[in-house]
Design an enzyme around this catalytic site. Structure first.
Site, PDB file in Angstrom:
ATOM      1  N   ARG A  37       0.819  -1.340  -0.272  1.00 27.82           N
ATOM      2  CA  ARG A  37      -0.364  -0.324   0.322  1.00 27.82           C
ATOM      3  C   ARG A  37       0.747   1.448  -0.184  1.00 27.82           C
ATOM      4  NH1 ARG A  37      -2.227   2.707   4.203  1.00 27.82           N
ATOM      5  NH2 ARG A  37      -1.475   1.000   5.471  1.00 27.82           N
ATOM      6  N   TYR A  59     -12.109  16.653 -18.931  1.00 25.91           N
ATOM      7  CA  TYR A  59     -12.740  15.011 -18.747  1.00 25.91           C
ATOM      8  C   TYR A  59     -13.621  14.703 -17.949  1.00 25.91           C
ATOM      9  CZ  TYR A  59     -13.249  10.592 -17.688  1.00 25.91           C
ATOM     10  OH  TYR A  59     -13.485   9.095 -16.804  1.00 25.91           O
ATOM     11  N   ASP A 111      -3.410  17.094 -16.012  1.00 32.94           N
ATOM     12  CA  ASP A 111      -3.945  15.817 -17.175  1.00 32.94           C
ATOM     13  C   ASP A 111      -3.150  15.802 -18.458  1.00 32.94           C
ATOM     14  OD1 ASP A 111      -4.754  13.260 -18.125  1.00 32.94           O
ATOM     15  OD2 ASP A 111      -6.913  13.798 -17.005  1.00 32.94           O
ATOM     16  N   LYS A 129      -5.679   3.746 -19.925  1.00 32.30           N
ATOM     17  CA  LYS A 129      -5.718   5.107 -21.310  1.00 32.30           C
ATOM     18  C   LYS A 129      -3.905   3.899 -22.446  1.00 32.30           C
ATOM     19  CE  LYS A 129      -9.844   6.404 -20.108  1.00 32.30           C
ATOM     20  NZ  LYS A 129      -9.979   7.173 -19.211  1.00 32.30           N
TER      21      LYS A 129
END
Ligand SMILES: *Cc1c(COP(=O)(O)O)cnc(C)c1O
Length: 403
Positions: free
Chosen positions: A57, A114, A184, A209
């Site tokens: 983690r 987005y 982004d 993506k």
């Protein structure tokens, strides 16, 4: 000396070489060529752990470290970090800089973004006491800044209108006010655009993506200076948006071919965009590589390639667009992008489903809008598929034999 660090003449290796080699262990006889998958949640330590405890983690699993270094090498960054999804990367990075404290409870962001990011800014961050001012023109950035502004947020090219903001101006505003600029760059990938080289503070990706590239994993990533990425890592530890080791291992495999894939995505999309623009059934083509695109000059100045995403507005509105999508055979409808398979989507059913028709128009999504994530198939086959789908419908055939 690491094989991805420097060429014999002292210059840096190219992006294809970095994509294949950067961040990986030095080759040694008897060791595997491929980074082994450390599918484990934890690692043995001495009873009193020394140094950095390896706990998955914390983002310190060896698979995380390799992919983080590979992304950093591609972005020209000091450090990189993988997270559980693009949204995990965005939310974690934003909360590393912004919070309810009066000194940092405000964000200035591009208005066109987005859909998921818009939702975060409109609904989820306000619930945490963080407000966002959307900026819809290049002049608006400076005026939107307040004493309590924590960061500036941009996306380029924008999903799905492929607009490109005036990036040097945003960087200049961020510098003048000593504010972090988060970008982004999912649509661009580091092959086409590296925001840090232009003065951004942190690059954010939906690695689901292009970085992954095969539509087989969900992941996010950020890259920036050691200090900034460490700040995001600490928030990732707190909120827990870490990526599973197996998905991280798949992401590394995908990234090895990033440069090669993006070159083909770029070439296919550019060729299709030019052809579509001349097609009588198509009213408009949105592609930054076309001179008709409103931000074409900006794209030429900033980008090394125009990308694999293009959008079209077919004549005849939404019914016509739906008919085209249902007639496609090779290209299929799916809401994601950036993989080797060509995928089409109509934003009114996917990313912009929550908006009214008027709101969609305001966001640049006209009736008849189809977004195409151009894959790496042969361009001739993609063109043939579009040609048959866009052709006028044959008059209803007569049943029975003629005569
Ligand atoms: C898909 C996407 C995201 C969100 O990424 P997930 O991996 O789906 O969480 C963020 N930004 C852009 C530009 C995207 O296309």
């Amino acid at each position: 000396m690491k094989r991805d660090d420097v060429r014999p003449d002292g210059t840096r290796p190219g992006l294809s070489t970095r994509a294949v080699h950067a961040g990986e262990a030095e080759p040694r006889a008897g060791e595997p060529v491929v980074t082994p998958l450390a599918q484990t949640s934890t690692f043995f330590t001495e009873p009193v752990p020394e140094g950095e405890v390896l706990y998955t983690r914390y983002g310190t699993n060896p698979n995380h470290l390799v992919v983080g270094r590979k992304l950093a090498a591609l972005e020209g960054a000091e450090a990189g970090l993988v997270l559980a999804s693009g949204m995990a990367a965005e939310a974690t990075a934003i909360l590393a800089f912004a919070g309810a404290a009066a000194s940092r409870n405000h964000i200035v962001a591009q208005a066109e973004l987005y859909g998921g990011t818009l939702g975060l800014f409109r609904h989820d961050l306000p619930a945490l006491g963080i407000e966002t001012t959307p900026v819809d023109d290049d002049e608006g950035w400076e005026a939107a800044i307040r004493p309590e502004t924590a960061l500036l947020y941009a996306e380029l090219p924008v999903n799905p209108t492929l607009r490109i903001p005036d990036f040097p101006r945003i960087v200049e505003v961020a510098r003048r006010h000593a504010l972090p600029l988060l970008v982004d760059a999912t649509f661009a990938t580091p092959i086409n655009f590296r925001p840090l080289e232009h003065g951004a503070t942190l690059t954010i990706h939906s690695a689901t993506k292009y970085l992954g590239g095969h539509s087989d994993l969900t992941a996010g990533a950020v890259a920036g200076s050691e200090v900034v990425v460490e700040r995001v890592r600490q928030k990732m530890k707190a909120f827990g948006g870490v990526l599973d080791p197996h998905a991280t291992w798949l992401l590394e495999r995908g990234m090895k071919t990033l440069a090669l894939r993006v070159e083909r995505h770029n070439a296919n999309a550019l060729a299709l965009a030019g052809w579509l623009e001349a097609h009588p059934a198509v009213g408009r083509v949105l592609y930054p590589g076309l001179p008709s695109h409103p931000d074409h000059e900006r794209a030429r100045a900033l980008l090394d390639g125009f990308g694999g995403m293009l959008s079209i507005v077919v004549r005849g509105g939404d019914d016509a667009a739906l008919r085209v999508c249902s007639r496609l055979k090779l290209m299929r409808a799916a809401p994601s992008l950036g993989g080797v398979d060509t995928l089409v989507s109509m934003p009114r059913f996917t990313s912009h489903v929550a908006l009214s028709r008027e709101q969609r128009h305001a966001a640049g999504i006209d009736d008849g809008f189809i977004r195409i994530s151009v894959g790496i198939e042969d361009e001739a086959d993609l063109r043939a598929d579009l040609a048959q789908a866009l052709a006028p419908e044959a008059p209803a055939g007569r049943s029975g034999t003629a005569g």
